[in-house]
Scaffold this motif. Structure first.
Motif, PDB file in Angstrom:
ATOM      1  N   ILE A  86       0.854  -1.173   0.000  1.00 25.95           N
ATOM      2  CA  ILE A  86       0.000   0.000   0.000  1.00 25.95           C
ATOM      3  C   ILE A  86       0.899   1.235   0.000  1.00 25.95           C
ATOM      4  CG2 ILE A  86      -1.930  -1.137   1.147  1.00 25.95           C
ATOM      5  CD1 ILE A  86      -1.014   0.072   3.776  1.00 25.95           C
ATOM      6  N   SER A  87       0.330   2.368  -0.328  1.00 23.33           N
ATOM      7  CA  SER A  87       1.122   3.588  -0.522  1.00 23.33           C
ATOM      8  C   SER A  87       1.962   3.948   0.694  1.00 23.33           C
ATOM      9  CB  SER A  87       0.210   4.756  -0.884  1.00 23.33           C
ATOM     10  OG  SER A  87      -0.411   4.521  -2.131  1.00 23.33           O
ATOM     11  N   ARG A  88       1.375   3.912   1.888  1.00 25.30           N
ATOM     12  CA  ARG A  88       2.108   4.356   3.067  1.00 25.30           C
ATOM     13  C   ARG A  88       3.194   3.377   3.515  1.00 25.30           C
ATOM     14  NH1 ARG A  88      -0.371   2.186   8.000  1.00 25.30           N
ATOM     15  NH2 ARG A  88       0.892   3.692   9.151  1.00 25.30           N
ATOM     16  N   ALA A  89       3.210   2.197   2.919  1.00 22.77           N
ATOM     17  CA  ALA A  89       4.234   1.220   3.282  1.00 22.77           C
ATOM     18  C   ALA A  89       5.330   1.101   2.229  1.00 22.77           C
ATOM     19  CB  ALA A  89       3.589  -0.150   3.509  1.00 22.77           C
ATOM     20  N   GLN A  90       5.292   1.941   1.207  1.00 19.50           N
ATOM     21  CA  GLN A  90       6.273   1.825   0.131  1.00 19.50           C
ATOM     22  C   GLN A  90       7.708   1.975   0.627  1.00 19.50           C
ATOM     23  OE1 GLN A  90       5.089   4.661  -2.839  1.00 19.50           O
ATOM     24  NE2 GLN A  90       3.621   3.275  -3.784  1.00 19.50           N
ATOM     25  N   SER A  91       7.929   2.826   1.611  1.00 21.47           N
ATOM     26  CA  SER A  91       9.286   3.044   2.105  1.00 21.47           C
ATOM     27  C   SER A  91       9.812   1.866   2.926  1.00 21.47           C
ATOM     28  CB  SER A  91       9.342   4.313   2.961  1.00 21.47           C
ATOM     29  OG  SER A  91       8.583   4.147   4.149  1.00 21.47           O
ATOM     30  N   MET A  92       8.951   0.889   3.190  1.00 18.81           N
ATOM     31  CA  MET A  92       9.342  -0.294   3.963  1.00 18.81           C
ATOM     32  C   MET A  92       9.350  -1.561   3.105  1.00 18.81           C
ATOM     33  SD  MET A  92       6.672   0.665   6.967  1.00 18.81           S
ATOM     34  CE  MET A  92       6.236   2.408   7.105  1.00 18.81           C
ATOM     35  N   ALA A 141      -6.144 -13.747 -18.334  1.00 16.01           N
ATOM     36  CA  ALA A 141      -5.610 -13.972 -16.995  1.00 16.01           C
ATOM     37  C   ALA A 141      -6.187 -12.935 -16.053  1.00 16.01           C
ATOM     38  CB  ALA A 141      -4.083 -13.904 -16.998  1.00 16.01           C
ATOM     39  N   VAL A 142      -6.300 -13.300 -14.802  1.00 17.62           N
ATOM     40  CA  VAL A 142      -6.817 -12.389 -13.786  1.00 17.62           C
ATOM     41  C   VAL A 142      -5.675 -11.999 -12.860  1.00 17.62           C
ATOM     42  CG1 VAL A 142      -8.454 -12.099 -11.905  1.00 17.62           C
ATOM     43  CG2 VAL A 142      -9.080 -13.468 -13.904  1.00 17.62           C
ATOM     44  N   GLU A 143      -5.567 -10.716 -12.583  1.00 14.34           N
ATOM     45  CA  GLU A 143      -4.507 -10.247 -11.704  1.00 14.34           C
ATOM     46  C   GLU A 143      -4.765 -10.696 -10.278  1.00 14.34           C
ATOM     47  OE1 GLU A 143      -2.537  -5.947 -10.566  1.00 14.34           O
ATOM     48  OE2 GLU A 143      -3.085  -6.393 -12.625  1.00 14.34           O
ATOM     49  N   GLY A 144      -3.689 -11.115  -9.593  1.00 15.24           N
ATOM     50  CA  GLY A 144      -3.816 -11.545  -8.214  1.00 15.24           C
ATOM     51  C   GLY A 144      -3.699 -10.373  -7.262  1.00 15.24           C
ATOM     52  N   THR A 145      -3.402 -10.671  -6.010  1.00 14.45           N
ATOM     53  CA  THR A 145      -3.304  -9.626  -4.995  1.00 14.45           C
ATOM     54  C   THR A 145      -1.913  -9.017  -4.980  1.00 14.45           C
ATOM     55  OG1 THR A 145      -2.677 -11.251  -3.313  1.00 14.45           O
ATOM     56  CG2 THR A 145      -5.026 -10.751  -3.564  1.00 14.45           C
ATOM     57  N   GLY A 146      -1.835  -7.793  -4.500  1.00  9.55           N
ATOM     58  CA  GLY A 146      -0.554  -7.126  -4.325  1.00  9.55           C
ATOM     59  C   GLY A 146       0.182  -6.816  -5.606  1.00  9.55           C
ATOM     60  N   GLY A 147      -0.542  -6.809  -6.747  1.00  9.80           N
ATOM     61  CA  GLY A 147       0.109  -6.495  -8.008  1.00  9.80           C
ATOM     62  C   GLY A 147       0.787  -7.683  -8.661  1.00  9.80           C
ATOM     63  N   TYR A 148       0.680  -8.874  -8.047  1.00 11.09           N
ATOM     64  CA  TYR A 148       1.274 -10.068  -8.624  1.00 11.09           C
ATOM     65  C   TYR A 148       0.264 -10.776  -9.517  1.00 11.09           C
ATOM     66  CZ  TYR A 148       5.162  -9.791  -5.311  1.00 11.09           C
ATOM     67  OH  TYR A 148       6.258  -9.391  -4.608  1.00 11.09           O
ATOM     68  N   VAL A 193      10.357   0.575  21.474  1.00 12.27           N
ATOM     69  CA  VAL A 193       9.759  -0.131  20.346  1.00 12.27           C
ATOM     70  C   VAL A 193       8.562  -0.911  20.864  1.00 12.27           C
ATOM     71  CG1 VAL A 193      10.119  -1.762  18.467  1.00 12.27           C
ATOM     72  CG2 VAL A 193      12.022  -0.337  19.263  1.00 12.27           C
ATOM     73  N   SER A 194       7.378  -0.496  20.427  1.00 15.17           N
ATOM     74  CA  SER A 194       6.139  -1.117  20.894  1.00 15.17           C
ATOM     75  C   SER A 194       5.170  -1.244  19.717  1.00 15.17           C
ATOM     76  CB  SER A 194       5.509  -0.274  22.007  1.00 15.17           C
ATOM     77  OG  SER A 194       4.325  -0.869  22.484  1.00 15.17           O
ATOM     78  N   PRO A 195       5.151  -2.410  19.052  1.00 15.10           N
ATOM     79  CA  PRO A 195       4.309  -2.581  17.874  1.00 15.10           C
ATOM     80  C   PRO A 195       2.828  -2.338  18.175  1.00 15.10           C
ATOM     81  CG  PRO A 195       5.864  -4.388  18.092  1.00 15.10           C
ATOM     82  CD  PRO A 195       5.931  -3.618  19.367  1.00 15.10           C
ATOM     83  N   ASP A 196       2.191  -1.554  17.323  1.00 12.09           N
ATOM     84  CA  ASP A 196       0.761  -1.288  17.430  1.00 12.09           C
ATOM     85  C   ASP A 196       0.056  -2.145  16.392  1.00 12.09           C
ATOM     86  OD1 ASP A 196      -1.815  -0.348  17.519  1.00 12.09           O
ATOM     87  OD2 ASP A 196      -1.340   1.680  16.814  1.00 12.09           O
ATOM     88  N   PHE A 197      -0.553  -3.225  16.846  1.00  6.92           N
ATOM     89  CA  PHE A 197      -1.140  -4.173  15.916  1.00  6.92           C
ATOM     90  C   PHE A 197      -2.478  -3.714  15.347  1.00  6.92           C
ATOM     91  CE2 PHE A 197       1.844  -6.791  18.369  1.00  6.92           C
ATOM     92  CZ  PHE A 197       2.584  -7.312  17.319  1.00  6.92           C
ATOM     93  N   THR A 198      -2.915  -2.534  15.712  1.00  9.44           N
ATOM     94  CA  THR A 198      -4.086  -1.950  15.047  1.00  9.44           C
ATOM     95  C   THR A 198      -3.656  -1.240  13.764  1.00  9.44           C
ATOM     96  OG1 THR A 198      -3.957   0.176  16.235  1.00  9.44           O
ATOM     97  CG2 THR A 198      -5.226  -1.602  17.270  1.00  9.44           C
ATOM     98  N   ASP A 199      -2.355  -1.048  13.586  1.00 11.19           N
ATOM     99  CA  ASP A 199      -1.826  -0.458  12.360  1.00 11.19           C
ATOM    100  C   ASP A 199      -1.740  -1.565  11.304  1.00 11.19           C
ATOM    101  OD1 ASP A 199       0.252   0.265  10.355  1.00 11.19           O
ATOM    102  OD2 ASP A 199       0.446   2.067  11.576  1.00 11.19           O
ATOM    103  N   GLU A 200      -2.321  -1.341  10.134  1.00  9.51           N
ATOM    104  CA  GLU A 200      -2.392  -2.391   9.126  1.00  9.51           C
ATOM    105  C   GLU A 200      -1.013  -2.794   8.588  1.00  9.51           C
ATOM    106  OE1 GLU A 200      -4.286  -1.318   5.408  1.00  9.51           O
ATOM    107  OE2 GLU A 200      -3.950   0.806   5.794  1.00  9.51           O
ATOM    108  N   VAL A 201      -0.056  -1.880   8.605  1.00  9.47           N
ATOM    109  CA  VAL A 201       1.284  -2.223   8.148  1.00  9.47           C
ATOM    110  C   VAL A 201       1.966  -3.131   9.164  1.00  9.47           C
ATOM    111  CG1 VAL A 201       3.565  -1.333   7.544  1.00  9.47           C
ATOM    112  CG2 VAL A 201       1.504  -0.089   6.824  1.00  9.47           C
ATOM    113  N   VAL A 202       1.891  -2.762  10.430  1.00 15.53           N
ATOM    114  CA  VAL A 202       2.498  -3.564  11.497  1.00 15.53           C
ATOM    115  C   VAL A 202       1.838  -4.940  11.570  1.00 15.53           C
ATOM    116  CG1 VAL A 202       2.869  -3.726  13.990  1.00 15.53           C
ATOM    117  CG2 VAL A 202       3.142  -1.515  12.827  1.00 15.53           C
ATOM    118  N   ALA A 203       0.521  -4.962  11.547  1.00 18.30           N
ATOM    119  CA  ALA A 203      -0.199  -6.240  11.630  1.00 18.30           C
ATOM    120  C   ALA A 203       0.085  -7.115  10.415  1.00 18.30           C
ATOM    121  CB  ALA A 203      -1.701  -5.973  11.757  1.00 18.30           C
TER     122      ALA A 203
END
Length: 382
Positions: free
Chosen positions: A121-127, A218-225, A348-358
Motif C-alpha cells: 500500500i502507498s504508506r508502506a512503500q518506504s518499507m 488472466a486475472v490479476e492476483g493480490t498485491g500487483g502479482y 519499540v512497541s508494535p501497534d497491531f491496530t496499524d495495518e502495516v504492522v499487523a
C-alpha cells in the motif's frame, strides 16, 4: 532499547541490515544500536563509519541482550534459540520455505516481522524490501546478460558495416522486469516484454519496451502479482511464447508468485530453439526457476536444436548481493522505516491496530499470526 546488527553468516551474502545512515536515524529515535564488527565491510561500510554515526561496534553480538534484532537473510532455528522471549526481529523470513524457523520463532516467544509480508500500500512503500531489492536485481541481470552475450546490445552504424541491436525479451513485468526493460533499453537493445497481467502493458511501454499480447486471458492476483495459471493455460502460454523466445537474443525471466514455486514459462525445448550465442537469465532460479533445467548459481550450456552451438542458461542467485552497497542502502532504509513506525520515545512497541504492522507480523506472543504460514506448518506437521 538495544537494536542489534549482525554480520550475515550465509556464504555469498554481502548485504547488511543497517548502514551508518540508518544508524543515525535509529539513534535519533532514542535507540541504542550495536553493530557486530565487520557487519558492513562487504557493503563498503567499515566499523569506524558506524562508530561515527553513533553505534557501538562489538566484536561479537550477544543475541540474548537485544531488544530488536535486524537481519537480511532468514534466521535459522539454532540462531532463534539464542534470542530471549519478547525479542523483536525484522528482516527477510521466506516463511513459505522456512517453516522450521517460523515454528522456532513462535516457540521462543519472538515477535518477528517478515519484510516479504509488508502490505503493498502507498504508506508502506518506504518499507517494501521486495520492491527495493527487485530494483537491484532487475538492473543486475541485464549486466550479467550483456557480459555473456557475444555481441553488442546497441545498434552501431560504422564504415565497416551496420551492427543490428540485440533483441531482448523480458518475461514478467513486475519491479525487476520493468527495471530490466529500462536497463536493456538504456544499453541500446530492442526490448519486448510479456506479463499475464494486462494492466502491465502501459508500464512496459513507459519503460520503452514493446508489450507482447497473447491470446490468453488472466486475472490479476493480490498485491500487483499475477495469479497462478491452471496447467492447461500454462501449456497454452508456453506454446504462444515459443516463437518470441526463439526470436530473442537475450531472454530474461523474472516471474514470481509469493509463497509458491516460480511458474514454468520456458521449456528446455524452447531454449534449444534459440540461436547459438543466445543468453537466458533466470532471476527466479532460487525458487524453482521460470526456465526448465536452470540451476541457481550456475551457468549451463544448452545445445541448440540445430546442433551448431549453445545457449547460455544462467541461474541467478542472490542477485542483490552482487551490488551490496546500493542493495544495503535500500534494504537498511526499509528496515529502519518499519522500525521507526513502531518506535516512540525510545521504546519499540508494535501497534497491531496499524495495518502495516499487523500485516508484516509473522509471529507474536507464541503464535503464528500469518495465516497461510500457520496453515502450511499445520499441514507439514500432520
Amino acid at each position: 532499547m538495544k537494536v542489534g546488527i549482525r554480520r550475515e553468516r550465509l556464504q555469498g551474502e554481502r548485504r547488511v541490515a543497517a548502514t551508518p545512515e540508518t544508524v543515525t536515524q535509529l539513534t535519533a529515535l532514542g535507540l541504542e544500536v550495536l553493530v557486530e564488527s565487520g557487519a558492513g565491510s562487504e557493503s563498503g561500510h567499515p566499523d569506524g563509519s558506524y562508530t561515527d554515526a553513533g553505534a557501538t561496534v562489538v566484536p561479537e553480538l550477544g543475541l540474548g541482550e537485544l531488544d530488536v534484532f535486524c537481519h537480511v537473510r532468514p534466521l535459522s532455528p539454532d540462531l532463534v534459540g539464542g534470542l530471549r522471549s519478547g525479542t523483536i526481529t525484522i528482516g527477510l523470513a521466506s516463511p513459505a520455505s522456512e517453516l522450521p524457523t517460523v515454528a522456532a520463532l513462535a516457540t521462543a516467544g519472538v515477535t518477528s516481522f517478515a519484510l516479504e509480508l509488508v502490505p503493498r500500500i502507498s504508506r508502506a512503500q518506504s518499507m517494501d524490501a521486495l520492491t527495493s531489492q527487485a530494483l537491484v536485481s532487475g538492473y543486475r541481470v541485464v549486466l550479467e546478460a550483456a557480459i555473456r552475450f557475444p555481441r553488442f546490445f546497441p545498434l552501431y552504424m560504422t564504415a565497416a558495416g551496420t551492427i543490428p541491436p540485440a533483441r531482448v525479451l523480458v518475461l514478467g513485468a513486475g519491479v525487476a522486469g520493468l527495471q530490466a526493460i529500462a536497463t536493456a533499453k538504456r544499453l541500446g537493445a530492442r526490448v519486448s516484454a510479456y506479463d499475464v497481467r494486462p494492466a502491465s502493458a502501459d508500464e512496459v511501454t513507459s519503460m520503452g519496451g514493446t508489450f507482447i499480447t497473447l491470446d490468453l486471458d488472466a486475472v490479476e492476483g493480490t498485491g500487483g502479482y499475477a495469479r497462478e495459471l491452471s496447467e492447461d493455460r500454462s501449456v497454452r502460454q508456453r506454446e504462444l511464447l515459443a516463437p518470441h523466445v526463439a526470436a530473442a537474443d537475450v531472454l530474461i525471466t523474472t516471474a514470481a508468485i509469493p509463497g509458491r514455486p516460480a511458474p514454468l514459462l520456458v521449456t528446455q525445448d524452447m531454449v534449444t530453439a534459440m540461436r547459438m550465442g543466445s543468453v537466458v537469465i533466470d532471476l527466479a532460479a532460487e525458487t524453482g526457476g521460470n526456465v526448465e533445467g536452470v540451476v541457481a548459481g550456475r551457468d549451463t550450456q544448452v545445445t541448440t536444436r540445430t546442433g551448431d552451438g549453445t545457449v547460455t542458461l544462467v541461474g541467478m542467485k542472490d542477485a542483490p548481493s552482487t551490488m551490496p552497497a546500493d542493495a544495503s542502502r535500500l534494504f537498511a532504509k526499509n528496515v529502519a522505516n518499519l522500525l521507526a513506525l513502531m518506535t516512540e520515545s525510545g521504546t519499540v512497541s508494535p501497534d497491531f491496530t496499524d495495518e502495516v504492522v499487523a500485516g508484516a507480523c509473522l509471529t507474536h506472543g507464541g503464535t503464528i499470526r500469518h495465516e497461510p504460514t500457520a496453515t502450511a506448518l499445520t499441514g507439514e506437521q500432520h
